[in-house]
Design a protein around this motif. Structure first.
Motif, short mmCIF file in Angstrom:
data_model
loop_
_atom_site.label_atom_id
_atom_site.label_comp_id
_atom_site.label_asym_id
_atom_site.label_seq_id
_atom_site.Cartn_x
_atom_site.Cartn_y
_atom_site.Cartn_z
N GLU A 29 0.82 -1.22 0.00
CA GLU A 29 0.00 0.00 0.00
C GLU A 29 0.85 1.27 0.00
OE1 GLU A 29 -0.54 -2.67 1.87
OE2 GLU A 29 -2.63 -2.82 2.54
N ALA A 30 2.00 1.25 0.68
CA ALA A 30 2.86 2.44 0.72
C ALA A 30 3.28 2.85 -0.70
CB ALA A 30 4.11 2.18 1.56
N GLN A 31 3.49 1.83 -1.54
CA GLN A 31 3.95 2.10 -2.90
C GLN A 31 2.93 2.96 -3.66
OE1 GLN A 31 4.54 -0.44 -0.98
NE2 GLN A 31 5.75 -2.07 -1.90
N VAL A 32 1.65 2.69 -3.46
CA VAL A 32 0.64 3.50 -4.17
C VAL A 32 0.39 4.82 -3.46
CG1 VAL A 32 -0.42 1.62 -5.45
CG2 VAL A 32 -1.27 2.12 -3.17
N GLY A 45 4.71 7.36 -16.36
CA GLY A 45 3.87 7.13 -15.18
C GLY A 45 4.22 5.89 -14.40
N VAL A 46 5.34 5.25 -14.72
CA VAL A 46 5.68 3.97 -14.10
C VAL A 46 6.88 4.10 -13.17
CG1 VAL A 46 6.54 1.62 -14.58
CG2 VAL A 46 4.73 2.62 -16.01
N ALA A 59 0.57 -0.22 -15.76
CA ALA A 59 1.32 -1.15 -14.91
C ALA A 59 1.54 -2.48 -15.62
CB ALA A 59 0.58 -1.36 -13.58
N TYR A 60 0.49 -3.01 -16.25
CA TYR A 60 0.66 -4.31 -16.92
C TYR A 60 1.50 -4.21 -18.18
CZ TYR A 60 -2.20 -6.76 -13.55
OH TYR A 60 -2.67 -7.32 -12.38
N ALA A 61 1.47 -3.03 -18.85
CA ALA A 61 2.35 -2.87 -20.01
C ALA A 61 3.81 -2.93 -19.54
CB ALA A 61 2.06 -1.54 -20.71
N ASN A 77 7.68 -4.47 -7.43
CA ASN A 77 6.37 -3.81 -7.36
C ASN A 77 6.29 -2.86 -8.54
OD1 ASN A 77 7.08 -3.36 -3.88
ND2 ASN A 77 6.11 -5.12 -4.83
N VAL A 78 5.59 -3.28 -9.56
CA VAL A 78 5.46 -2.47 -10.76
C VAL A 78 4.27 -1.53 -10.54
CG1 VAL A 78 5.17 -2.52 -13.25
CG2 VAL A 78 6.41 -4.38 -12.08
N THR A 79 4.59 -0.25 -10.38
CA THR A 79 3.61 0.72 -9.90
C THR A 79 3.39 1.79 -10.97
OG1 THR A 79 4.57 0.28 -7.74
CG2 THR A 79 3.08 2.16 -7.88
#
Ligand code: AMP
Ligand code: GLY
Length: 424
Positions: free
Chosen positions: A289-292, A356-357, A395-397, A380-382
């Motif tokens: 959660e911290a990552q987001v 944005g990644v 994120a999925y790209a 963690n791909v954010t």
């Protein structure tokens, strides 16, 4: 100011990313850190359990603030020893950290202060625990007291599973021989984060994580397979209710006990038809959660952390970008069981250069310039985006640009939020 951050996971990489962006931060040291963190801060091989060594390091590097990422050092009293040495620490002392360290401690505070939570019994005797189980019936939830790295909880849908869980705890599977048995609560789960200086509370943005390993929320529980913020189910009304009925009374309870809580209080909630109820407290930021959260924070993180330490939280505010942030956790195959280690990950540079990644390292090691997977949760791909769909697609790209055949991730992070968004 020089800052020391304790920890080595994706949460700490995310915190480091926000801390180095602060105008207040001169040098950031991270103990022990990881290869991703090493690209933006200085990793130091400190033994964190050796509090005297941490204090000596703080003195030699003129550290003005220590930020503790994980719970274990807090439960072990690192904040107490730093305070005794006159060093500022973000994170609660040993006594208030029992909110995470002891389920029974938390449940007793809830009972005393009328905080909404599941009805429960607390047991040090197996026969009494089994008798309570029989009296309440299934579904029912059995929790080992003490830190169990997220593995001490059994949600038992039938009595055989419930009895096995009690037997497991009293055979010493989790170290101690104490358990909490509580009623099963039904509803959506959400994470609620609040900064506190011991008396004031500053709620942060909302987030939801995905605990189960498999798509559609199936399979065993994990530390978290992905997260997103905001959590649309946490309406402003529910946030206000959680703050007033759950978090504020807890802060008051610790103040009343003479042990004010300084740091971030992470309330795990279930949104029942009777309102939000507390299922657990953690004395640290959530991971992932911290990552987001840091990706959405507009204000300076260091200012907020210092305000907690200095008792000046009323003077600051936290503003957030409207964007959605979403993090996909890439794990080594086998997780949450036995994992394959030391497999090589390629393509990180291309993926993290995408718009944005941010890619936060959680369990990686560097050998001869190559990045290897060294843990269960590895990356963690954010991503940030104007909508859930945009954040998720980004994120999925990025995930798909990463070349790591031995890794896997869930493909449905934020499915609830996406369904809500597309319903509108
Ligand atoms: P905890 O470590 O207390 O967060 O529990 C781990 C997971 O078990 C939670 O994320 C919930 O999914 C589930 N859980 C815990 N307590 C309850 C409860 N009283 N009712 C239903 N599910 C629960
Ligand atoms: N994401 C769950 C936790 O940090 O405990």
């Amino acid at each position: 100011m020089n800052i020391l951050l304790i920890g080595s996971g994706g949460r700490e990489h995310a915190l480091a990313w926000a801390i180095v962006a602060s105008p207040l931060c001169d040098k950031l040291f991270v103990a022990p850190g990881n290869p991703g963190i090493g690209q933006i801060a200085r990793n130091v091989a400190l033994k964190v359990t050796d509090h005297a060594a941490v204090i000596a390091f703080c003195r030699s590097e003129n550290i003005g603030l220590v930020v503790v990422g994980p719970e274990a050092p807090l439960v072990a009293g690192l904040a107490d020893d730093l305070a005794a040495a006159g060093i500022k620490c973000f994170g609660p002392k040993k006594f208030p950290a029992q909110l995470e360290g002891s389920k029974g401690f938390t449940k007793d505070i809830c009972a005393r202060y009328g905080i909404p939570t599941a009805a429960y019994g607390r047991f040090t005797d197996k026969a009494a625990a089994l008798a309570y189980l029989d009296a309440r019936g299934a579904p029912i939830v059995i929790k080992a007291d003490g830190l169990a790295a997220g593995k001490g909880v059994t949600v038992a849908m039938d009595m055989a599973t419930a009895r096995d869980a009690v037997e497991g705890i009293f055979s010493g599977k989790f170290g101690g021989a104490e358990c909490v048995i509580e009623d099963f609560l039904e509803g959506e789960e959400a994470s609620f984060f609040v900064l506190t200086d011991g008396s004031n509370a500053l709620p942060l943005a909302t987030a939801q994580d995905h605990k189960r390993v498999g798509d559609g929320d199936t399979g065993p529980n994990t530390g978290g397979m992905g997260a997103y913020s905001p959590a649309p189910c946490m309406t402003p009304e529910l946030c206000a209710e959680a703050l007033d009925k759950i978090v504020k009374p807890t802060i008051r309870a610790l103040q009343d006990m003479g042990h004010p809580y300084v740091g971030v209080l992470y309330a795990g909630l279930i949104l029942t038809k009777d309102g939000p109820k507390l299922i657990e407290y953690n004395c640290r930021f959530g991971d992932p959660e911290a990552q987001v959260l840091v990706m959405r924070l507009k204000d300076d993180l260091v200012t907020l952390l210092l305000a907690c330490c200095d008792g000046t939280l009323v003077k600051v505010s936290a503003r957030w970008f409207d964007d959605v942030a979403l993090s996909v956790v890439m794990c080594a195959s086998g997780y949450p069981g036995e994992v394959v280690k030391d497999t090589e990950i390629r393509g990180l540079e291309g993926a993290s250069a995408m718009e944005g990644v941010e890619i936060f390292h959680a369990g990686t090691a560097e050998r001869g310039g190559r990045i290897l997977a060294s843990g269960g949760r590895v990356l963690n791909v954010t991503a940030r985006g104007a909508t859930v769909r945009e954040a998720r697609d980004r994120a999925y790209a990025a995930v798909d640009r990463i070349d790591w055949p031995e890794g896997f991730c869930r493909r449905d992070i934020a499915w609830r939020a996406l369904a809500r968004e597309e319903d509108r």
